[in-house]
Design a protein around this motif. Structure first.
Motif, PDB file in Angstrom:
ATOM      1  N   LYS A  75       0.666   8.168  -6.024  1.00  0.00           N
ATOM      2  CA  LYS A  75      -0.288   9.259  -6.175  1.00  0.00           C
ATOM      3  C   LYS A  75       0.431  10.611  -6.243  1.00  0.00           C
ATOM      4  O   LYS A  75      -0.145  11.601  -6.663  1.00  0.00           O
ATOM      5  CB  LYS A  75      -1.281   9.252  -5.017  1.00  0.00           C
ATOM      6  N   GLU A  76       1.699  10.609  -5.824  1.00  0.00           N
ATOM      7  CA  GLU A  76       2.485  11.846  -5.815  1.00  0.00           C
ATOM      8  C   GLU A  76       3.475  11.920  -6.973  1.00  0.00           C
ATOM      9  O   GLU A  76       3.630  12.976  -7.600  1.00  0.00           O
ATOM     10  CB  GLU A  76       3.248  11.973  -4.492  1.00  0.00           C
ATOM     11  N   VAL A  77       4.160  10.795  -7.242  1.00  0.00           N
ATOM     12  CA  VAL A  77       5.173  10.773  -8.321  1.00  0.00           C
ATOM     13  C   VAL A  77       5.104   9.419  -9.023  1.00  0.00           C
ATOM     14  O   VAL A  77       4.616   8.434  -8.451  1.00  0.00           O
ATOM     15  CB  VAL A  77       6.605  10.979  -7.759  1.00  0.00           C
ATOM     16  N   PRO A  78       5.599   9.343 -10.261  1.00  0.00           N
ATOM     17  CA  PRO A  78       5.659   8.030 -10.925  1.00  0.00           C
ATOM     18  C   PRO A  78       6.592   7.083 -10.173  1.00  0.00           C
ATOM     19  O   PRO A  78       7.639   7.502  -9.668  1.00  0.00           O
ATOM     20  CB  PRO A  78       6.231   8.361 -12.315  1.00  0.00           C
ATOM     21  N   VAL A  79       6.206   5.827 -10.113  1.00  0.00           N
ATOM     22  CA  VAL A  79       7.027   4.787  -9.481  1.00  0.00           C
ATOM     23  C   VAL A  79       7.365   3.738 -10.536  1.00  0.00           C
ATOM     24  O   VAL A  79       6.475   3.200 -11.189  1.00  0.00           O
ATOM     25  CB  VAL A  79       6.301   4.123  -8.297  1.00  0.00           C
ATOM     26  N   MET A  80       8.654   3.459 -10.686  1.00  0.00           N
ATOM     27  CA  MET A  80       9.117   2.459 -11.652  1.00  0.00           C
ATOM     28  C   MET A  80       9.713   1.278 -10.896  1.00  0.00           C
ATOM     29  O   MET A  80      10.588   1.464 -10.040  1.00  0.00           O
ATOM     30  CB  MET A  80      10.162   3.064 -12.590  1.00  0.00           C
ATOM     31  N   LEU A  81       9.239   0.076 -11.199  1.00  0.00           N
ATOM     32  CA  LEU A  81       9.750  -1.138 -10.578  1.00  0.00           C
ATOM     33  C   LEU A  81      10.692  -1.849 -11.538  1.00  0.00           C
ATOM     34  O   LEU A  81      10.383  -2.001 -12.722  1.00  0.00           O
ATOM     35  CB  LEU A  81       8.598  -2.078 -10.216  1.00  0.00           C
TER      36      LEU A  81
ATOM     37  N   LYS B 140       7.925  13.165 -19.379  1.00  0.00           N
ATOM     38  CA  LYS B 140       7.569  14.075 -20.481  1.00  0.00           C
ATOM     39  C   LYS B 140       6.095  13.942 -20.862  1.00  0.00           C
ATOM     40  O   LYS B 140       5.661  14.467 -21.890  1.00  0.00           O
ATOM     41  CB  LYS B 140       8.452  13.771 -21.697  1.00  0.00           C
ATOM     42  N   LYS B 141       5.344  13.203 -20.032  1.00  0.00           N
ATOM     43  CA  LYS B 141       3.901  13.018 -20.219  1.00  0.00           C
ATOM     44  C   LYS B 141       3.563  12.214 -21.475  1.00  0.00           C
ATOM     45  O   LYS B 141       2.488  12.379 -22.056  1.00  0.00           O
ATOM     46  CB  LYS B 141       3.169  14.374 -20.271  1.00  0.00           C
ATOM     47  N   GLU B 142       4.469  11.357 -21.877  1.00  0.00           N
ATOM     48  CA  GLU B 142       4.218  10.504 -23.028  1.00  0.00           C
ATOM     49  C   GLU B 142       3.674   9.149 -22.581  1.00  0.00           C
ATOM     50  O   GLU B 142       3.890   8.724 -21.442  1.00  0.00           O
ATOM     51  CB  GLU B 142       5.497  10.337 -23.852  1.00  0.00           C
ATOM     52  N   GLU B 143       2.976   8.469 -23.475  1.00  0.00           N
ATOM     53  CA  GLU B 143       2.362   7.182 -23.158  1.00  0.00           C
ATOM     54  C   GLU B 143       3.423   6.081 -23.094  1.00  0.00           C
ATOM     55  O   GLU B 143       4.270   5.970 -23.980  1.00  0.00           O
ATOM     56  CB  GLU B 143       1.321   6.811 -24.220  1.00  0.00           C
ATOM     57  N   VAL B 144       3.363   5.276 -22.040  1.00  0.00           N
ATOM     58  CA  VAL B 144       4.291   4.161 -21.853  1.00  0.00           C
ATOM     59  C   VAL B 144       3.505   2.943 -21.374  1.00  0.00           C
ATOM     60  O   VAL B 144       2.581   3.068 -20.566  1.00  0.00           O
ATOM     61  CB  VAL B 144       5.376   4.520 -20.803  1.00  0.00           C
ATOM     62  N   GLU B 145       3.874   1.772 -21.869  1.00  0.00           N
ATOM     63  CA  GLU B 145       3.242   0.542 -21.394  1.00  0.00           C
ATOM     64  C   GLU B 145       3.499   0.368 -19.899  1.00  0.00           C
ATOM     65  O   GLU B 145       4.610   0.615 -19.419  1.00  0.00           O
ATOM     66  CB  GLU B 145       3.801  -0.668 -22.144  1.00  0.00           C
ATOM     67  N   GLN B 146       2.478  -0.071 -19.185  1.00  0.00           N
ATOM     68  CA  GLN B 146       2.658  -0.249 -17.743  1.00  0.00           C
ATOM     69  C   GLN B 146       3.654  -1.365 -17.428  1.00  0.00           C
ATOM     70  O   GLN B 146       4.418  -1.283 -16.459  1.00  0.00           O
ATOM     71  CB  GLN B 146       1.317  -0.582 -17.064  1.00  0.00           C
ATOM     72  N   LYS B 147       3.669  -2.403 -18.258  1.00  0.00           N
ATOM     73  CA  LYS B 147       4.525  -3.565 -17.994  1.00  0.00           C
ATOM     74  C   LYS B 147       5.324  -3.914 -19.243  1.00  0.00           C
ATOM     75  O   LYS B 147       4.754  -4.162 -20.295  1.00  0.00           O
ATOM     76  CB  LYS B 147       3.669  -4.767 -17.573  1.00  0.00           C
ATOM     77  N   THR B 148       6.649  -3.914 -19.098  1.00  0.00           N
ATOM     78  CA  THR B 148       7.538  -4.301 -20.191  1.00  0.00           C
ATOM     79  C   THR B 148       8.347  -5.516 -19.749  1.00  0.00           C
ATOM     80  O   THR B 148       8.961  -5.499 -18.672  1.00  0.00           O
ATOM     81  CB  THR B 148       8.499  -3.155 -20.564  1.00  0.00           C
TER      82      THR B 148
ATOM     83  N   GLN C 141       0.803  -1.206   0.000  1.00  0.00           N
ATOM     84  CA  GLN C 141       0.000   0.000   0.000  1.00  0.00           C
ATOM     85  C   GLN C 141       0.848   1.273   0.000  1.00  0.00           C
ATOM     86  O   GLN C 141       0.484   2.280  -0.612  1.00  0.00           O
ATOM     87  CB  GLN C 141      -0.952   0.006   1.202  1.00  0.00           C
ATOM     88  N   TYR C 142       2.008   1.233   0.674  1.00  0.00           N
ATOM     89  CA  TYR C 142       2.851   2.435   0.732  1.00  0.00           C
ATOM     90  C   TYR C 142       3.361   2.822  -0.668  1.00  0.00           C
ATOM     91  O   TYR C 142       3.576   4.004  -0.956  1.00  0.00           O
ATOM     92  CB  TYR C 142       4.015   2.223   1.705  1.00  0.00           C
ATOM     93  N   ILE C 143       3.536   1.825  -1.534  1.00  0.00           N
ATOM     94  CA  ILE C 143       3.962   2.107  -2.909  1.00  0.00           C
ATOM     95  C   ILE C 143       2.809   2.741  -3.688  1.00  0.00           C
ATOM     96  O   ILE C 143       2.993   3.714  -4.440  1.00  0.00           O
ATOM     97  CB  ILE C 143       4.431   0.810  -3.600  1.00  0.00           C
TER      98      ILE C 143
ATOM     99  N   ALA D  85      -1.084  -1.064 -10.429  1.00  0.00           N
ATOM    100  CA  ALA D  85      -1.582   0.121  -9.713  1.00  0.00           C
ATOM    101  C   ALA D  85      -1.354   1.357 -10.575  1.00  0.00           C
ATOM    102  O   ALA D  85      -0.468   1.391 -11.428  1.00  0.00           O
ATOM    103  CB  ALA D  85      -0.869   0.272  -8.372  1.00  0.00           C
ATOM    104  N   SER D  86      -2.154   2.375 -10.335  1.00  0.00           N
ATOM    105  CA  SER D  86      -2.064   3.611 -11.106  1.00  0.00           C
ATOM    106  C   SER D  86      -0.727   4.309 -10.890  1.00  0.00           C
ATOM    107  O   SER D  86      -0.251   4.423  -9.746  1.00  0.00           O
ATOM    108  CB  SER D  86      -3.213   4.542 -10.699  1.00  0.00           C
ATOM    109  N   ASN D  87      -0.112   4.748 -11.982  1.00  0.00           N
ATOM    110  CA  ASN D  87       1.154   5.476 -11.972  1.00  0.00           C
ATOM    111  C   ASN D  87       2.334   4.628 -11.501  1.00  0.00           C
ATOM    112  O   ASN D  87       3.368   5.163 -11.094  1.00  0.00           O
ATOM    113  CB  ASN D  87       1.066   6.743 -11.113  1.00  0.00           C
TER     114      ASN D  87
END
Length: 334
Positions: A141-147, A311-319, A134-136, A154-156
């Protein structure tokens, strides 16, 4: 020396100095060069935090890993940092350990530094229990998170995932088709750990078999010597196998030491397969066959995608990043 001193010495307004610091194009080349010359002459260093407030970006990414002494994680973090520097982003690195509370604490610390995004390197950040993730979700909700080598729907939250399940399924099936008796040693039930286990189960199912419980053994916190002793104890109890598969190369080194002490020839009497293609796999004698899941590539890809996201461009959520076999001296005909 501050921005007021620079404006006075350059004979321009404070607003004009601020525009130069923020990269605003609405300043003539002549004036820009004049202000920059004054800054160089006086050795002025702008306040990065204040500049970030004006631009709404700190050009800084928070990077988290559980354990920087882990050679695979350390290598991935290095590649992440180098790639971020190519994009002129600074890095704040936190080594969190494996406890959820500590991970959450460090994440909040990074958010308090107003980082532009977060990169979580390694699969241990994603728990099977969704409450622990949940903390992730809240941070996203504040910044993009990349795993890097983990997945969370989850969103973003975005992911560059090594295809551990497919690779483990492939190599297990090949051993089973050779009529080999497999022993699998693994360290954790992280996201990657669960994917590897599922890959093994998939392979057994493909071959119309079912693995026994004692064929898959959790070796949490085990050293190379612990692994050697464990295998020697099993062998002494009359348990037999002719393939040792492992979730990482260090466990595979322990298996090599066991085989040597037991007088077993590798790979004739016993085949051994590591995972990660770390440097330790070529420091062993014999050199260890292993799976390269291209963790470094996943880290580099994660940064490239994060730049697109910022840069607000579209990216696949999972690569998905595909792995490959690296055949050396501890396997036959894979």
């Amino acid at each position: 020396m501050n921005i007021y001193d620079i404006s006075e010495k350059a004979g321009v307004s404070i607003a004009t100095v601020s525009r130069v610091l923020n990269g605003n194009s609405k300043v003539s080349d002549k004036t820009r060069k004049k202000i920059l010359a004054v800054m160089e002459e006086t050795g002025y260093q702008p306040n990065v935090f204040a500049r970030g407030l004006g631009l709404n970006t700190m050009n800084t990414v928070g990077v988290m890993c559980a354990d920087s002494s882990d050679m695979v994680l350390a290598s991935a973090v290095y590649h992440v940092e180098q790639e971020l520097h190519k994009y002129q982003y600074d890095v704040l690195l936190c080594c969190t350990g494996y406890e959820t509370e500590e991970k959450a604490k460090y994440m909040n610390l990074l958010l308090s530094k107003r980082v532009d995004a977060l990169i979580l390197v390694g699969s241990s950040f994603i728990e099977k229990n969704m409450e622990k993730n949940q903390y992730i979700i809240e941070a996203a909700k504040e910044v993009p998170v990349m795993l890097v080598n983990a997945y969370l729907d989850a969103s973003n939250v975005y992911c560059a995932v090594c295809d551990d399940r497919t690779m483990m399924r492939q190599v297990t099936r090949e051993f089973l088709e050779q009529k080999r008796q497999i022993l699998y040693l693994y360290r954790s039930l992280s996201y990657s750990g669960r994917q590897k286990l599922q890959g093994i189960k998939d392979a057994f199912k493909d071959c119309g078999q079912k693995p026994e419980k004692d064929q898959m053994v959790l070796m949490k916190d085990s050293t190379i010597e612990d692994t050697r002793k464990f295998l020697a104890e099993r062998w002494g109890q009359g348990v037999r196998w002719n393939v040792v598969m492992t979730s990482d190369d260090e466990l595979a080194v322990g298996a090599c030491k066991f085989a040597k002490a037991q007088g077993l020839k590798v790979p004739q009497d016993m085949q051994i397969l590591g995972y990660n293609n770390s440097k330790i796999s070529i420091c062993s004698e014999p050199e260890i066959s292993t799976v390269d899941n291209h963790m470094q590539k996943a880290g580099t890809l994660a940064v490239d995608q994060l730049m697109e996201i910022l840069k607000k461009e579209e990216v696949e959520q999972k690569t998905i990043v595909k792995g490959e076999m690296v055949l050396r001296d501890t396997t036959i005909d894979l």
